[in-house]
Write a protein that holds these residues in place. Structure first.
Motif, short mmCIF file in Angstrom:
data_model
loop_
_atom_site.label_atom_id
_atom_site.label_comp_id
_atom_site.label_asym_id
_atom_site.label_seq_id
_atom_site.Cartn_x
_atom_site.Cartn_y
_atom_site.Cartn_z
N ARG A 162 0.82 -1.22 0.00
CA ARG A 162 0.00 0.00 0.00
C ARG A 162 0.85 1.26 0.00
O ARG A 162 1.96 1.30 0.55
CB ARG A 162 -0.97 0.00 1.19
N THR A 163 0.31 2.27 -0.65
CA THR A 163 0.93 3.59 -0.68
C THR A 163 0.08 4.53 0.18
O THR A 163 -1.03 4.17 0.61
CB THR A 163 1.00 4.13 -2.11
N GLU A 164 0.56 5.73 0.39
CA GLU A 164 -0.22 6.71 1.14
C GLU A 164 -1.53 7.03 0.43
O GLU A 164 -2.57 7.23 1.06
CB GLU A 164 0.59 7.97 1.37
N ASP A 165 -1.48 7.08 -0.91
CA ASP A 165 -2.71 7.34 -1.66
C ASP A 165 -3.71 6.20 -1.47
O ASP A 165 -4.92 6.43 -1.38
CB ASP A 165 -2.40 7.49 -3.15
N ASP A 166 -3.22 4.96 -1.41
CA ASP A 166 -4.10 3.82 -1.18
C ASP A 166 -4.78 3.93 0.19
O ASP A 166 -5.99 3.71 0.32
CB ASP A 166 -3.31 2.51 -1.23
N ILE A 167 -4.00 4.30 1.19
CA ILE A 167 -4.55 4.43 2.54
C ILE A 167 -5.60 5.54 2.58
O ILE A 167 -6.66 5.39 3.21
CB ILE A 167 -3.42 4.71 3.55
N THR A 168 -5.32 6.63 1.90
CA THR A 168 -6.28 7.73 1.83
C THR A 168 -7.58 7.25 1.20
O THR A 168 -8.68 7.59 1.68
CB THR A 168 -5.70 8.90 1.01
N GLY A 169 -7.49 6.44 0.15
CA GLY A 169 -8.69 5.92 -0.51
C GLY A 169 -9.50 5.02 0.40
O GLY A 169 -10.74 5.09 0.42
N MET A 170 -8.83 4.16 1.16
CA MET A 170 -9.54 3.27 2.07
C MET A 170 -10.22 4.05 3.20
O MET A 170 -11.36 3.75 3.59
CB MET A 170 -8.57 2.22 2.64
N ARG A 171 -9.53 5.06 3.72
CA ARG A 171 -10.13 5.86 4.78
C ARG A 171 -11.34 6.64 4.27
O ARG A 171 -12.35 6.77 4.97
CB ARG A 171 -9.08 6.80 5.36
N HIS A 185 -13.71 -2.16 -0.46
CA HIS A 185 -13.14 -3.38 -1.04
C HIS A 185 -12.40 -3.08 -2.35
O HIS A 185 -11.38 -3.71 -2.65
CB HIS A 185 -14.23 -4.43 -1.24
N ALA A 186 -12.91 -2.12 -3.09
CA ALA A 186 -12.21 -1.71 -4.32
C ALA A 186 -10.86 -1.08 -3.98
O ALA A 186 -9.85 -1.29 -4.68
CB ALA A 186 -13.06 -0.72 -5.11
N ALA A 187 -10.81 -0.30 -2.88
CA ALA A 187 -9.57 0.34 -2.48
C ALA A 187 -8.55 -0.67 -1.99
O ALA A 187 -7.35 -0.53 -2.24
CB ALA A 187 -9.85 1.38 -1.39
N VAL A 188 -9.02 -1.71 -1.29
CA VAL A 188 -8.11 -2.78 -0.87
C VAL A 188 -7.53 -3.50 -2.08
O VAL A 188 -6.34 -3.79 -2.16
CB VAL A 188 -8.82 -3.78 0.07
#
Length: 252
Positions: free
Chosen positions: A119-128, A152-155
């Motif tokens: 995961r990247t920071e952008d990925d974490i932002t999307g999940m949050r 689930h799409a963000a994961v």
């Protein structure tokens, strides 16, 4: 050539006819969410059918999230109508749901594990952001379906695996069915949100095994749906000894 042996039209199950009567009863009576249906014994007596037929009809309504059965407290409308999905569609979805859930567990457990590694920071932002959306939906009285989908799409995106993402896209429609089936279970949206947060915590912490375990627990919770406990057979269709025949039924 004689058409005497032409295919016969399928006879509706008796509980399906009870469903039609209940739908009309709710519509004509102007009933809405929160209103209580008559007790099963009264419905059986007024319709001239067995309690088994009434009980099977109520189970179908419960499976579809249209009523809430409170043990010892009666049956209450969850929505303003009883527009039920055709029983045959329910039967078909019940047939394929276990395979869909098996596929989800296999794929999404691995996706969560990879997401914790990649995961990247952008990925974490999307999940949050997805969880914030789901929380807002639940607070508004909804089931949180869109927020759930986005999470689930963000994961999946955070796993950075094009092949696994393609597998997920290939069963997207079936996943949507399982999502709706799960989130309409009583108290399920809040529980699902809490499980999503556990998954996110493990991913953010970079803990692949914990992320996989959290996702596995979540998908197994998704698998606990009323539909899979439902027996779509002909239960109750023969009535009980001494009961009126089908054409002697009295309207509600």
């Amino acid at each position: 050539m004689s058409d005497a042996l032409r295919p016969m039209a399928a006879k509706p199950r008796l509980y399906e006819q009870v469903l039609d009567r209940l739908r009309s009863y709710v519509t004509e009576g102007g009933l809405g969410a929160g209103d209580r249906l008559p007790p099963e014994r009264d419905l059986a007596a007024r319709l001239g059918v067995s309690r088994a037929s009434v009980k099977q009809a109520i189970v179908v309504l419960e499976v579809q999230g249209l009523v809430e059965v409170r043990h010892g407290g009666g049956t209450y409308l969850v929505r303003d109508t009883l527009d039920v999905e055709p029983v045959e569609q329910l039967v078909e979805r019940r047939r394929r749901l276990p395979d869909v859930l098996d596929a989800r567990e296999a794929l999404e457990t691995k996706l969560a594990e990879l997401a914790a590694e990649r995961r990247t920071e952008d990925d974490i932002t999307g999940m949050r952001a997805a969880l914030a959306r789901m929380e807002a939906e639940i607070e508004a009285g909804e089931h949180g379906v869109e927020g759930d989908r986005l999470f689930h799409a963000a994961v999946t995106a955070a796993a950075h695996s094009s092949i696994l993402a393609e597998f997920m896209r290939s069963i997207a429609d079936q996943i949507t069915e399982s999502r709706h089936e799960s989130l309409r279970q009583p108290s399920r949206p809040g529980r699902s949100l809490a499980q999503h947060r556990d998954i996110l915590d493990a991913i953010v912490a970079g803990q692949p095994k914990q992320a996989a375990s959290a996702m596995r627990r979540h998908v197994r919770t998704v698998a606990k749906v009323r539909l899979l406990d439902w027996d779509p057979g002909d239960s109750g269709d023969q009535g009980e000894p001494g009961e009126p025949e089908e054409n002697d039924q009295r309207p509600l």
